[in-house]
Every structure is written in structure tokens, then in C-alpha cells.
Design a protein around this motif. Structure first.
Motif, PDB file in Angstrom:
ATOM      1  N   GLU A   9       1.691   9.379  -5.838  1.00  0.00           N
ATOM      2  CA  GLU A   9       1.967  10.778  -5.500  1.00  0.00           C
ATOM      3  C   GLU A   9       3.041  11.354  -6.420  1.00  0.00           C
ATOM      4  OE1 GLU A   9       0.574  12.922  -3.284  1.00  0.00           O
ATOM      5  OE2 GLU A   9      -0.966  11.378  -3.116  1.00  0.00           O
TER       6      GLU A   9
ATOM      7  N   THR B 195      -5.370  15.042  -7.558  1.00  0.00           N
ATOM      8  CA  THR B 195      -5.816  13.659  -7.391  1.00  0.00           C
ATOM      9  C   THR B 195      -7.105  13.682  -6.583  1.00  0.00           C
ATOM     10  OG1 THR B 195      -4.499  13.443  -5.393  1.00  0.00           O
ATOM     11  CG2 THR B 195      -3.477  12.685  -7.415  1.00  0.00           C
TER      12      THR B 195
ATOM     13  N   GLU C  33      -8.141  12.178  -4.063  1.00  0.00           N
ATOM     14  CA  GLU C  33      -7.997  12.195  -2.613  1.00  0.00           C
ATOM     15  C   GLU C  33      -7.762  13.584  -2.064  1.00  0.00           C
ATOM     16  OE1 GLU C  33      -5.606   8.335  -2.491  1.00  0.00           O
ATOM     17  OE2 GLU C  33      -5.261   9.408  -0.628  1.00  0.00           O
TER      18      GLU C  33
ATOM     19  N   ALA D 252       0.835  -1.197   0.000  1.00  0.00           N
ATOM     20  CA  ALA D 252       0.000   0.000   0.000  1.00  0.00           C
ATOM     21  C   ALA D 252       0.869   1.247   0.000  1.00  0.00           C
ATOM     22  CB  ALA D 252      -0.916  -0.018   1.216  1.00  0.00           C
ATOM     23  N   CYS D 253       1.951   1.171   0.755  1.00  0.00           N
ATOM     24  CA  CYS D 253       2.873   2.299   0.834  1.00  0.00           C
ATOM     25  C   CYS D 253       3.487   2.577  -0.547  1.00  0.00           C
ATOM     26  CB  CYS D 253       3.955   1.945   1.847  1.00  0.00           C
ATOM     27  SG  CYS D 253       4.827   3.342   2.463  1.00  0.00           S
TER      28      CYS D 253
ATOM     29  N   ASN E  92      -4.119   8.004   4.539  1.00  0.00           N
ATOM     30  CA  ASN E  92      -4.682   8.788   3.435  1.00  0.00           C
ATOM     31  C   ASN E  92      -5.805   9.665   3.917  1.00  0.00           C
ATOM     32  OD1 ASN E  92      -3.037   7.169   1.992  1.00  0.00           O
ATOM     33  ND2 ASN E  92      -4.642   5.666   1.587  1.00  0.00           N
TER      34      ASN E  92
ATOM     35  N   ALA F 218      -5.530   0.823   3.658  1.00  0.00           N
ATOM     36  CA  ALA F 218      -6.132   1.827   2.797  1.00  0.00           C
ATOM     37  C   ALA F 218      -6.705   2.990   3.586  1.00  0.00           C
ATOM     38  CB  ALA F 218      -7.210   1.193   1.923  1.00  0.00           C
TER      39      ALA F 218
ATOM     40  N   LYS G 273      -7.781   4.219  -4.944  1.00  0.00           N
ATOM     41  CA  LYS G 273      -6.884   3.070  -4.889  1.00  0.00           C
ATOM     42  C   LYS G 273      -7.174   2.175  -3.680  1.00  0.00           C
ATOM     43  CE  LYS G 273      -3.499   6.449  -3.418  1.00  0.00           C
ATOM     44  NZ  LYS G 273      -3.998   6.647  -2.073  1.00  0.00           N
ATOM     45  N   GLU G 274      -8.330   2.365  -3.051  1.00  0.00           N
ATOM     46  CA  GLU G 274      -8.625   1.600  -1.842  1.00  0.00           C
ATOM     47  C   GLU G 274      -9.000   0.156  -2.161  1.00  0.00           C
ATOM     48  OE1 GLU G 274      -9.201   4.766  -2.242  1.00  0.00           O
ATOM     49  OE2 GLU G 274      -7.772   5.283  -0.690  1.00  0.00           O
TER      50      GLU G 274
ATOM     51  N   ASP H  20       1.031   4.227  -2.795  1.00  0.00           N
ATOM     52  CA  ASP H  20       0.871   5.627  -2.416  1.00  0.00           C
ATOM     53  C   ASP H  20       1.994   6.489  -2.939  1.00  0.00           C
ATOM     54  OD1 ASP H  20      -1.478   5.995  -1.205  1.00  0.00           O
ATOM     55  OD2 ASP H  20      -0.680   6.436   0.779  1.00  0.00           O
TER      56      ASP H  20
ATOM     57  N   MET I  95      -6.091  -1.952  -3.032  1.00  0.00           N
ATOM     58  CA  MET I  95      -5.267  -2.237  -1.848  1.00  0.00           C
ATOM     59  C   MET I  95      -5.854  -3.403  -1.059  1.00  0.00           C
ATOM     60  SD  MET I  95      -4.131   1.370  -0.207  1.00  0.00           S
ATOM     61  CE  MET I  95      -2.996   2.472  -1.024  1.00  0.00           C
TER      62      MET I  95
ATOM     63  N   GLN J 206      -0.983   3.769   6.772  1.00  0.00           N
ATOM     64  CA  GLN J 206      -1.304   4.712   5.706  1.00  0.00           C
ATOM     65  C   GLN J 206      -2.394   5.646   6.208  1.00  0.00           C
ATOM     66  OE1 GLN J 206       0.214   4.600   2.664  1.00  0.00           O
ATOM     67  NE2 GLN J 206       1.514   3.107   3.642  1.00  0.00           N
TER      68      GLN J 206
END
Lengths: 760, 760
Positions: free
Chosen positions: B92, B397, B399, B84-85, B282, B243, B189-190, B88, B193, B280
Motif C-alpha cells: 500500500e 492497484t 485490488e 501477510a500484514c 482485503n 489472504a 498477492k494472495e 499489505d 501469502m 486481513q
């Protein structure tokens, strides 16, 4: 050995009724009573009446039922909130009056001497409150003793604890908890609130009160174990929500104990907490204002909580072990109501005395600041403008003490005060739990934990460089409270959510979860959780989540009860009455078999037998009923209703106009079916025949004899069964597995152990 | 009608393998492929080998297994967090570079004119990213398309979605989601993940990778569906935690979809989130700083959220209906990989164009404050020191857009900007979901909801007196986000906990729960949840929580498949090979029967038959195998392993030194059992006999023919069965109920409906 004893406080008098059966036996020279608990039936008996009703019901009918469910849940939530609110207000007012009177008295005598009078006043006031609480519990409704959570856990697991969801229990529970908290015992009111929610749910969902003989003729569809169980679960959830102000945590609490609760119940439970317009913010208020660093990241918290690890669970396990011994002592020697009341009064007096002594000998004086939140600051021997810090902890309701431990600024307590308080309160709380009063263990656990957590924080701040900056005592108090509570009751997920919701800060979620998990693992190494201990001591046939790991070598043949009393599909009334009246066996479920001597008229579908079999079948003597093929299962309660309504083949022929028995007749008798002794069957009627076809469950679950225990267990637990018929390859009944047969195996320190449960 | 179609993107090419079976059929003149999904076996096959192994295992052995479980969970948590990292960081950085380039370009051309070049640059960059993502998904691993949550939901429910937990899927999923988010699609992107977590779990728990042909020889005990399922559930939980940074919410997510997950799994899942050292944040970062009144009491919030009620769920239902039509269109016309890639590129270009047009024509300029948190503030035609507010929403993005909608101060957006943004983004997100790219729907839903929630708040503040004081737009954005997400995916409990954990404020727990509940009820009135729609469109035999309410009139006899192919306990190899090779039936489970012509040597216990039966039994012709009594159940996979190892009676006699087949041999072949075609059986070997006694499950669950559908359903769902044998009163096999037989009944608007599922 001690699993043979059961908790006598449940039983008012050793009478034998349909509700529960008590037999007196003498073990180890000590006279103890052994309660034999019945099971609830969480598997619908899908007999012809039931199926006809379901098939008659339209799609719209099911929608209406769904709406009724929501309405009931709303009602449950509202009433539970109301009751919790009443308890809160009553406790606050009574305790307020008590502390005011004692404080006035202490202030009066501090100057002139003679503080022993204050002590006596305090002890007498406490004992008086507790006496009232203990008397109503011990003499009127022993089922209302304790926190009620073990009882509700058993109920949801499928064990019928006598009188656990009755109106009388509710009334005694509510009055009892008010008295015991106001009486200054080391108890909380959260458990009783949860129990109250469950009782409210059981009452509301049935649309009538059997105790008050009032039938509102509504919600009749829900009058069976399956539906009632769902509502009780929702009611307990409402109780949790009312007690902690934690509507989300409620789900997590009720689900694990009742795995076989269908999921639509999840959405039902949701309404209850949401519908509560009287939210109780006991803990949330107390901890919401914790002046902790709310911005520090989770990882920081995690490293902090890791320092607690060695202590987590150890103190909880110690508490449980001590309480276990104490409970055994109580079962043996303190089982008469008057003794129980006297013990409760003694504890109340001792609590007051110890508290007074601690306050008296403490010299921890703190300045009385302008933002002082103490409710009853005792000056005692402190200088003017100061108050006794020990009194903050002892001269207060436990909830307020927890609050001050969480949110008082660093320096409010000195380490000696905290260690003395932890020590004394630990033993007091341990002595108190299990008394014949209505009281919970949540708040005392939190208080003990908060005290040693804060102590730990203070010590850490003192011995580490720069420690006073990051080691905030309030945070350690919170973690300690979580660890202590987790070590005693051993819930992880539900407690995490409840504590997070109660503290109002999600940042603590992960550290609290870690602390609780560690507490559970450490505690489980030594002893079971407190509720499980008490469930075991009551010899309740509680089914855990899974069968013991090493039980694969056991099969259904070894665990089942045999021989089984079976009935023929068309059975003589006399035989049925005799079997039901036999108190030595006292079975509750009877497989129905097709007799192997087959007459032409009973050869109806769906039990078609290939004609070429008939020649050989008739060779088998009919004297061994076990040899019949299973064709159904009928319950004692159903037979009782049939006998009461005299549903005999001969009568049906003679009185053609007679009303056909409906499912409604069974529902009206639910849940207190009359005992067989109260039903009069004349000598003529004994010769009649009864046709069970319509009323038996024609498709009971069956397993072959070779099925392994874990497989039987899984079936039993997943479906919430009460009886599981064991058959041979010819579908002939060879045995019956009940809850007790499964519950007697458990995993000890060295592998599988078989308990010697008192047999039905 | 459309339930007949299945989602072709799952299937690379219509080949027939053991993994899944695809047949091409022409319906409505449109050529669609119908995938026939297999079931997973969540009920252990307790054959003699298994029981022997379990009985040999010591108490200590079980403890070791328990510890391995914790170790695996720790590994799963760590790896999932790491993945997941990576996602991310990659997203980014890539998005950062892209927006930087486009921003530079726009700034360059704003003065001199020629912004169409910027538009083209933006569109080309987006399309390029998306092309890469779409190509790898469409051509290499179609199973990685979409969010992955429906697939994991199906897996936990017991349906084997082909290649859903393979390493290749993981790689494609991770790369794909990076490309699609960086490519500016309206995706999150959840979901990917969560899917990644599940794949990691499935891989780690098996201690080997079949794709990489690497076996670490560890965790061999866990190589079966039951154990793997538990770990996949834990992995999905770890994914949720990674996530959303919501370790507690994870439990609530994974439990409802897998009711038959044993509860010890609950504690397992706990470790995964806790063991994540790479949390994470987010959403939690995005919403933790929401400048809302954190002190206002719950009741106040409740009254606010009540104003949302009319809108809750309606927009979500609309989204689902539109996406449903779109998906049907895609199934019919867009099923070739190149078309799919082109559609994805088109959507990317259109997204860029629409965004650009919105920004270009917007004249909502906001002052660029000193505490400005905009990442790429676009000045465009605004005055110096100001930025384009529309660009905050579009040129970002998703998010970051959600974050700015939650926490930008009142006045940052004007109502026109928000309404235009809501409208366009709604349609873009709706068009995007279901593309052949790896992408989730959580964040776009939140964004749409946050936009209209904020709009609602602004309007409310404008039209009510004193509204600007209490109607904080950020709070309404949060409630709107909850409502929109709840209206689309229809989870209540899990989303509440996740959103509460993500926002870091428990005060919103109750209002969020109310909003989600309303959204679910309103949405369910119109259409199912988005995931359920896609599960249905893939014609997955998904079993819901309970049987449809009005299905009591159906019995096992009506739903079962008959006639059933059975094997004798000692069966000819040729017969077995022929049955397994028959592609038209392609059964996976075969009841094993005792032949009614009984020879003396097969009359071994435990299948004792009363001697007096024998005379009549021999009268029955042996040609109808259905007439034999059931004595076990054997799976295709087990037979394949037996054939591969040539476990024939004759060979065992001749080669006495031959190693006895062990459970290990079955585990080594798991989960990719070779197809029957790859096993060579010579003509001589076809004449041999195979003794199935040791390998079959001797105690399969059976039900009588008269059992009602809800009862069969309950058994099936509670135990996670794959095959349920239906027997008559003589224990003779009359039918077999599989998942598909139960899944085809569902509750429509007017009662029970039967779906026409493509038959195996």
C-alpha cells in the motif's frame, strides 16, 4: 460393561437372517439382545468378471456413467427437497390446528375458571399425536427411531445397519417425525430429513425398489456397496441442505464421517443441494432478521464470544451424560414395543403439563407491539394488549421459539422466565431424545442454547457498565445455541458453515467457530458426543478416524481372528454349503488358497511356483488348510449366487450351452442375497466341484503378521475394507482382520482399553 | 511432447545433489533441463526404533504432543498473519508513493503538454520495482517464482519440490511479491501469502532452521514427512485465511489436494485461522459494502446467474490455453536468468504504456461525487469536478480496481471503457503469469471477471425491458469475477466458501456455486486448470484423485519398475555404498530380502521357514537377488545415516560401549540428508557388514503382480506411499511401483494415454 448391550429398538424380533444376526444372551441377569452388525464392502471385489466388464467398457461408456451420476444426484436433490417440504407443511398445519384449538379453549376458560380442562385437552392432543408416531415406529419399523444421523454415520463408516435405507423406513420416518413434532415433543425434524435424503439416494441410485418388487432396469452399474455409499453420502448432503438451507455446509458434514469417499463424490454432492428447487429456509428465515450490529468488526465479536467460554460444552456434556444413563435404563427396562409407546405418550403428556404449569405460574407479561411476530400470543392473566412471555417459548413449535429468542428485541423476556425455561426444557429434551419416535436433537439443542445464551446476554448487560449498549441478547442467543449444539453433537467445521449459512451473516463465522471449538474441547474432556454415545450403546463396530494413540504395541497377529476358514480354488460344493450353513461362525469372507498338493492342471499362471519347490511342497499334509498360499478372497454373497445358479464344474462340462454367469447376476441379487437355507443343494450336487477362480477377488490386500495395529487400521480405514488377510512370510493365510477386531480397541481415560464385543 | 520439458526456473544450476537431480538432455534440438522430482514419504517407516519409541511413550506423552500441535498451529497462524500484514502495508505504501508521484507529474504536464515524460516516469518506476523483484527471484531463489500454489499443491500431494519450504524462499517470496505488486504488474498477492503460510508452518513445526543453523531442540517429534505435511497443510490454510479473511474456506482449500491428510489435521487447521489476531480484510472490505439487493431471495439470484452460463469458463479456458503456449515458449527460449529479468521489466514497461495509452485516449469522464472513494482520481482532459473513469481501472492497484468494479454505483463506467479494459487486461494478465516474479493470479482473474461481468450487467440492463431495475452491475461483476476465477483455477467448493466469506453475504452462496460449477465443467471441456497446466509443464509426477477410468486393463506387472535393487538383511557395506553412489539409477527405496541361502544364525523369528523347505531352497543360486523373499524396505536416507554413524556389525562387536543409534539421529539429519559422496568409507570398512533389521520397515505394503492399476493407485493415494513393493505368490520381490509409474498414465480426449516421463 454396557457396551455389551445393544439398542434393541433396532430389532423387531430376534430372528436370524442374512440381513443381520441376533443372538439372545443374558448379562447381569437382564435379558438383552446383542445385534451383530455386518460390514459393507467399500473395496470393489476386482474379480475376473468385474475386470472383463471394465475392460469392455469404452471411454464413452465411462462418460455416460458420469452423466448418469449427475442425473441421479439431481433426482436425489429434487426428491429430498420435496419430502422435506411435505414434512414442513404437514407439521406447520397440524401444529397450527392444535395450537388454535388449545388457545381457543384456554381463552374460553381463563375467564370462567377450569383451566384444568385446557390442560387435559392439550395433554391428550399431544399424546394422541405422539402415540400414532410411536406406534408406527415401535411396531412397524424400529429402525426409524431417533434422528437417523447416527445410523447414516455408521452406514458411511462402513457398518450395515439393518433396514436403514429401506423404503419402509423412509415412510415411517416421515410420518413419525410429523407426528412427534406436531405432538409438541422437544424434538426437531432436521435429523429425520437428513435420514430421508440418504434413503432416497439409496433407492434412486439403484434404479429399483426391492420392497415394491419394481425394477426399472436403469442404473444397474451402481448396484454395489461402493457406488451406493457415494450416493447415500450425497443424499445425506441433500438432506442437510433441505433441512438448513445450507448448500455449502453439506460438504463439510458428509466428508469427515466417510474419509474413504473418493473425491469425485465431492462434486457429485454439489449437485444435489444446487438442484433443489424447493429450498427450505427454516433456520435462515428465523435468524436472517436478527437485529444485531452487522457492522461490528470480527475482533469485537471475538471478544464477546470469549465470555461464553466457561459455559461452552459443559451443559452439552451434562446433557450427554444424562441421556447416556437414560439410554442404558431404556435398554434394560423399556425394550418392549408397548412399553416404548407408553413412555413416549407419557413424555408427551408431561411436556404439555410442565409447559402449562410454567405458563400458568409465570407473570412475565409483555406488551403486544404492532410488529408482533408471535404466532399464538396467549394473554392468559395478563392485562389487555399484553401477552404471556413464557408462552412464546413453550406454546409454540421449537423452531418458532428459537426464532423468537434470536430476533425478539431486548426486553422481550425477563431473566426468570429464561432460566426456568432453560431448566425445564433441558430436562424435557434430554428425556425425549432416545424415545421410540422419529425425532432429531438439533432444534432442541439450539433452543436450550439460545435460551441460556440470551439469559447470559441479559445478565451481562445488567452487571457491566454500559453493557446494555453492546450486549445484544439476540447475538448471545446465537452464540449460546452454537455452544449448546456443539457441546452435544461435537461437530465443528460443518456446524460453523451450516450456522453461518443459516444466519446469513458471515461476520459470525469466526466467533461461531471459536465457540464450537471450545465446546468440543470442553465437552470431549467429560464425555463423547451424543451420536457417538448412541453408536457405542448400539455396539456398532464404528471405526474412528485414527487408531488409538497408544496402540503401537499391538500387531496384526494379536488382533486378527484365527483360525480362518479357507476354501480351495476348486472346492467341493458340500464343503461350501456346510461352511455357509454353520451359524456358529457365520463368516462373510473366505480366503481362497492354492492347495499345497499341486496337481499339474492347476499349475496355471499367474500362480507359477518354481519347479524345484514341488518336491518339498508335496511333503506338507493337506489337512491344515491354513497352510495354503493365498490366491484370492471370496465373499459369502458371491458363493450364495454361485450356489443358486449351480455353477459347478461337472454341470458346465455336461451342459455346454449353459449361459456363463455374469456380473449382472450378482447385481440382481444385490443387496438382499438369499440366506443359505433357502438354497436347495441335492446330495448328488454336494459331490460336485466349484471353480472359484473367476469369481474370487484375486488380489486381496494382505499384511504380514508383524504389522502394527495403527498400520492395519490406516489401511482398513483408508480403503474402506471389510476383510484384511494376514499372511506369513510364505504368503500362507494365518488370520483375518475384520472391522470388529479393530473397533474393539479404544482410548479410555488412562490409555488403551479393549472392549469385550459380542463375537460373531 | 511438451510434458518432457520441465520448468527451468525452478533450477538454479544443473547440479546433482541429494535434494534433486537434474540431467540435461536435448529434445527437439532445444536444450531443456529435466528435473526429476523426488517423493515425500507420507507413510511412516515403522521400524523397530520407531515402534520402541512409540511403545515407550506414555498416554500423557501423547497428550503433550497434542498440545504441542495446537501451540505450533497458533504460532503458524500468528506469524502468517504478521507476514501477510507486512506485505499489505508495504504494498500500500509503495504503490501509494508511486501513484502520488506519477499523478503529480501528470497533472503538471496535462496543462503544458509533454505527457510522454509522465509515461516514461511511470514506465521507469514500474520497471525499477519489477527489476528488483525479478532479480532476487531469478538469481537468488527461482523457487519463489509464480504464485506458489502449484508448488504447495504438489508438496501436499507428496512430491518434494526442491527448496519450496525454505526460509530463503520465504524471504525472496515476500520481497518479490511486494515489488511486483508495487511495480504495477497485473498480479495479486494472495498466492504468495498462501505459500508464505506453508513455509512458516514447515519452519515452525520443526523447531529449528537448517538455513540459520539454529536448533531450538523443541518439537523434535515432528521431524518427519508425515507430521510436517500436516503442518504445511495447516500453514497453507492460515495463508488462505490471511489472504482472504476467510477462516472457514481454508479447510475446503487444503483438503482436496491432500486426500490422505488424516482428519485430526482438520481440527489442527482450524486453530490457525482462528488464532490470527491480524485478520486481513482485503477482499472482504472491498466487497462488504456492495450496494446490492441483499433481500432478494436465492431463487432470484439463481435465475440471474443462469444468464452467465454461456460465458462461464470459456474466457478462463482461453486464458489457460494462451498461458500454456506462452509457458512453453518461455521454457524453450527464456530460461536464462538475465533474459527472465529483462522479460519481466519489459512486461512492466508495456503494462504502464498500455495503461497510459488507454487512459489517454479514453473520454469516459465521470463526475467526482462527494462520496467518492477513488484513491487517485485522475482528471486529465476531463472537465473540472470530473475524473477519468478508465484511470479508476488502470491507475490503481488491482485490488482497489476490483473493489470499485464491485461497489461503484451504476453508471460509473461506460461499456466501451469496460470492454477495452477487459481486453487489454486479459492479455496483460495472461502475459504476466509465469514471469520470473513472485505473483499470484487470483486478483487479476477477479479483475478481468469483474470487468466483463459488469459489462454484461450493463448490456443486459440496456437491452431488456425494465432491466435497469434488477440488473445491478455490481452483482454481475461479482458473478463474473467468480466465473473467471473458477474458469482459470477450477476450484468449486473452496472458492465458493472463500468468496462468500469475502463478500460477507451468504445469499450469493448458491449462485456463486452454480457459476463456479458451470465454469469448471465448461473449462474442463477445453483445457485443464492453470495450476494443473503448470504442474504438468514442470513434469511433476502429480497423482490425481483417482486412477484414469479406463485403466483397468493395466496391472502392477506392467506399470512397475523392474528389476529392483534389493539388499540382504545383513549386507556388505561396499555393496551398499556402490548402489547408493550409482547416479544412473539413483533409487531411494530398497526392498530388503531374506537371502535364499540360509545360514543358521539368520534363521531368527519372525521369518521362520518350514524346515522341509530348506533342502530345496539352497538349490536356488544366490546371484539373483530378486528371488529372495521380502522382509522389509529401507530408504536411502536411512542408509546414509547408518553409513555416517558407521553402524557396522564388526564395529559393534569390537566397541561394545558404543552408543546405540536412536531415532533422534535420523531426525537430526532430516530433512537434508548428506549426499553419499560426502561420506567417507575406507577400504577396510567396505568389507564390513551392516545389519539392517532394526532400521528397515519390516512391514511394507505389498501387492501381487496381478493387481489392477486402479487398485494400486487407490492404495498409493490413500496411504500417501512412496514405494510399493510388487511380489509374486512366494512373497519374492519382482518389482517396485513408485509415484512416477502411476503418474504417467492420464486420461486424454480419446482414452488412456501414457506419458513419456523422464526416467530416474
Amino acid at each position: 460393561m454396557c457396551f455389551l448391550f445393544s439398542w434393541c429398538t433396532f430389532i423387531k424380533s430376534p430372528k436370524s437372517s442374512q440381513g443381520h444376526h441376533v443372538s439372545m444372551s443374558s448379562i447381569d441377569g437382564v435379558k438383552v439382545c446383542v445385534c451383530v452388525f455386518q460390514s459393507l464392502d467399500y473395496d470393489n471385489s476386482e474379480n475376473q468378471l468385474f475386470l472383463e466388464e471394465e475392460r469392455r467398457m469404452s471411454f464413452l461408456g465411462f462418460k455416460c456413467l458420469e452423466i448418469s451420476r449427475w442425473v441421479i444426484c439431481g433426482l436425489i436433490g429434487f426428491l429430498t427437497g420435496l419430502i422435506a417440504c411435505c414434512i414442513d407443511i404437514a407439521v406447520e398445519n397440524l401444529a397450527g390446528v392444535k395450537y388454535y384449538v388449545v388457545k381457543q379453549n384456554i381463552e374460553k376458560f381463563t375467564e370462567v375458571g377450569g383451566l384444568s380442562i385446557s390442560l387435559i385437552l392439550w395433554a391428550v392432543l399431544n399424546s394422541a399425536f405422539v402415540m400414532v408416531g410411536a406406534v408406527i415406529v415401535a411396531f412397524f419399523e424400529p429402525g426409524a427411531a431417533g434422528s437417523g444421523i447416527p445410523q447414516i454415520k455408521c452406514y458411511l463408516n462402513g457398518v450395515k445397519i439393518p433396514r436403514v435405507v429401506r423404503l419402509k423406513t423412509l415412510v415411517v420416518k416421515v410420518c413419525g417425525v410429523i407426528c412427534s413434532v406436531a405432538g409438541g415433543l422437544a424434538v426437531g425434524k432436521e435429523g429425520p430429513m437428513i435420514h430421508s435424503g440418504a434413503v432416497v439416494a439409496a433407492g434412486v441410485s439403484q434404479g429399483r425398489s426391492t420392497s415394491l418388487k419394481k425394477d426399472f432396469k436403469i442404473f444397474e452399474y451402481f448396484r454395489r456397496d461402493t457406488e451406493k455409499r457415494d450416493f447415500v453420502s450425497a443424499g445425506a448432503a441433500a438432506g442437510v441442505s433441505a433441512a438448513f438451507g445450507a448448500p455449502v455446509g453439506t460438504h463439510c458434514t458428509t466428508c469427515p464421517s466417510a474419509q474413504h469417499v473418493p473425491q469425485h463424490n465431492m462434486s457429485l454432492s454439489t449437485t444435489c443441494p444446487s438442484a433443489q428447487h424447493v429450498p427450505q429456509h427454516n433456520m435462515s428465515h428465523s435468524a436472517q432478521h436478527v437485529p444485531l450490529c452487522t457492522t461490528c468488526p470480527t475482533l469485537h465479536n471475538m471478544s464477546h464470544s470469549a465470555q461464553h467460554v466457561p459455559l461452552c460444552g459443559l451443559l452439552g456434556a451434562l446433557f450427554n451424560i444424562l441421556n447416556y444413563w437414560l439410554t442404558i435404563f431404556r435398554i434394560r427396562y423399556v425394550h418392549r414395543p408397548c412399553l416404548q409407546v407408553m413412555e413416549a405418550m407419557l413424555v408427551a403428556a408431561v411436556t404439555a403439563t410442565v409447559s402449562f404449569a410454567m405458563i400458568y405460574f409465570s407473570n412475565d407479561c409483555q406488551p403486544l407491539g404492532p410488529d408482533q411476530s408471535e404466532d399464538y400470543p396467549l394473554q392468559l392473566f395478563c392485562a389487555d394488549g399484553e401477552y404471556n412471555s413464557m408462552a412464546t417459548a413453550f406454546f409454540n413449535t421449537p423452531e418458532r421459539s428459537v426464532r423468537s429468542l434470536f430476533h425478539n428485541p431486548p426486553g422481550s423476556y425477563n431473566p426468570l422466565t429464561l432460566s426456568l425455561f432453560t431448566l425445564t426444557y433441558f430436562f424435557l429434551a434430554c428425556w425425549t431424545y432416545g424415545l421410540t419416535v422419529s425425532a432429531g436433537v438439533f432444534i432442541p439443542s439450539l433452543l436450550i442454547g439460545a435460551a441460556w445464551g440470551r439469559l447470559f446476554g441479559i445478565l451481562l448487560a445488567a452487571i457491566t457498565p454500559n453493557g446494555s449498549v453492546w450486549a445484544v441478547p439476540g447475538k448471545y442467543a446465537l452464540m449460546g445455541a452454537a455452544a449448546q449444539l456443539g457441546g452435544i453433537v461435537r461437530m465443528t467445521l460443518s456446524l460453523t458453515v451450516i450456522m453461518v449459512e443459516a444466519t446469513g451473516n458471515v461476520t459470525y463465522g469466526l466467533p461461531i467457530m471459536l465457540v464450537l471449538l471450545t465446546a468440543k474441547i470442553v465437552g470431549d474432556y467429560f464425555v463423547e458426543g451424543l451420536y457417538d454415545i448412541h453408536i457405542k450403546l448400539q455396539s456398532v463396530p464404528f471405526l474412528h478416524l485414527e487408531a488409538p494413540a497408544t496402540s503401537h504395541w499391538l500387531t496384526a497377529r494379536e488382533v486378527m481372528g484365527a483360525p480362518v476358514t479357507c476354501f480351495n480354488r476348486i472346492e467341493k460344493v458340500g464343503t461350501i454349503v456346510d461352511v455357509l450353513s454353520n451359524t456358529s461362525t457365520n463368516h462373510n469372507g473366505f480366503p481362497v488358497i492354492v492347495p499345497l498338493i499341486i496337481s499339474e492342471q492347476s499349475m496355471t499362471p499367474p500362480f507359477f511356483i518354481h519347479p524345484c519347490f514341488l518336491s518339498s511342497l508335496s511333503l506338507i499334509p493337506s489337512s491344515s488348510p491354513q497352510l495354503g498360499k493365498i490366491c484370492g478372497l471370496i465373499l459369502r454373497s458371491q458363493l450364495i449366487v454361485l450356489l443358486k445358479h449351480k455353477v459347478f464344474v461337472e454341470l458346465a462340462r455336461s451342459r455346454l450351452t449353459q449361459r456363463k454367469l455374469q456380473l449382472k447376476d450378482f447385481r440382481d441379487a444385490y443387496p438382499r442375497f438369499p440366506p443359505i437355507q433357502s438354497i436347495h443343494v441335492s446330495q448328488d450336487e454336494r459331490e460336485c466341484m466349484m471353480d472359484l477362480t473367476e469369481f474370487m477377488n484375486p488380489t486381496p490386500y494382505t499384511v504380514p503378521q508383524e504389522t502394527s495395529l495403527p498400520r492395519v487400521f490406516k489401511l482398513f480405514r483408508a480403503l474402506g475394507l471389510r476383510h484384511l488377510v494376514v499372511v506369513d512370510s510364505e504368503n500362507r493365510v494365518v488370520g483375518l482382520v475384520t472391522r470388529k477386531d479393530l473397533a474393539r480397541y479404544h482410548l479410555g481415560k488412562h490409555g488403551l482399553e479393549e472392549m469385550q464385543l459380542a463375537q460373531t
